[in-house]
Design an enzyme around this catalytic site. Sequence first.
Site: not given
Length: 242
Positions: A53-55, A57
């Site tokens: 997951l993106d930082r 998110t």
Amino acid sequence: MLEIIFRDEYFIAVNKPAGMLVHRSWLDKHETQFVMQTLRDQIDQHVFPLHRLDRPTSGVLIFALSRDVASRAMPMFANHEMSKTYHAIVRGWVEESGRLDYDLRVELDKIADKHASQDKEAQKAVTDYRPIAKVEIPFSTGKFPTTRYCLMELNPLTGRKHQLRRHMAHLRHPIVGDTSHGDGKHNKLFREVYDSHRLLLHASHLEFIHPYSKQVVSICAKVDQTWQKICDEFGWQVAENN
């Protein structure tokens, strides 16, 4: 302490906080907290990431508990056999559900990818989207005295970098809090009025067929306090939808 939302003898899933990196990276030398290391220390066992997951998110993040399980489960992600559902708050009102089939060029990192080819072909990217609720608030971000926002359910059918953020920006409904593809005026409003300093994108649900038990596994992650406060303010029921 990470919130563990699923665990059996093969897998473990946590509700990843917004702003926390999944694992250590030389691109973020000054960071000291990472989901992978924190979880390993918390359960005193090595874990093996199956996806990212993106930082900024938050939400469902699942790990394998052994290298063998990881090697068996990784193709499930690569082949999109795991169903992912996200929630997002976006600018404007989206009136109808739809499917966006819009190819995305590879997004290169200025440092890590400085020697990579800059002319790669765009990759297929598909996202299903559905408006759940909308609101009009008495604050201006432009020529109108009020501003509209929409709560969205998003289902990525492919896994491109920043796909949901880029697809919603393409639809002219950028996700609030997105500093890369969003709208600064709306980000500023949410910071000042709602004390929201995060990307309002949350991985709320992950579902797959367990590779060992062959049973359906359904994992949900609740939104954090920032999200909940906004939803309460807007009269939205996102917590019950997760």
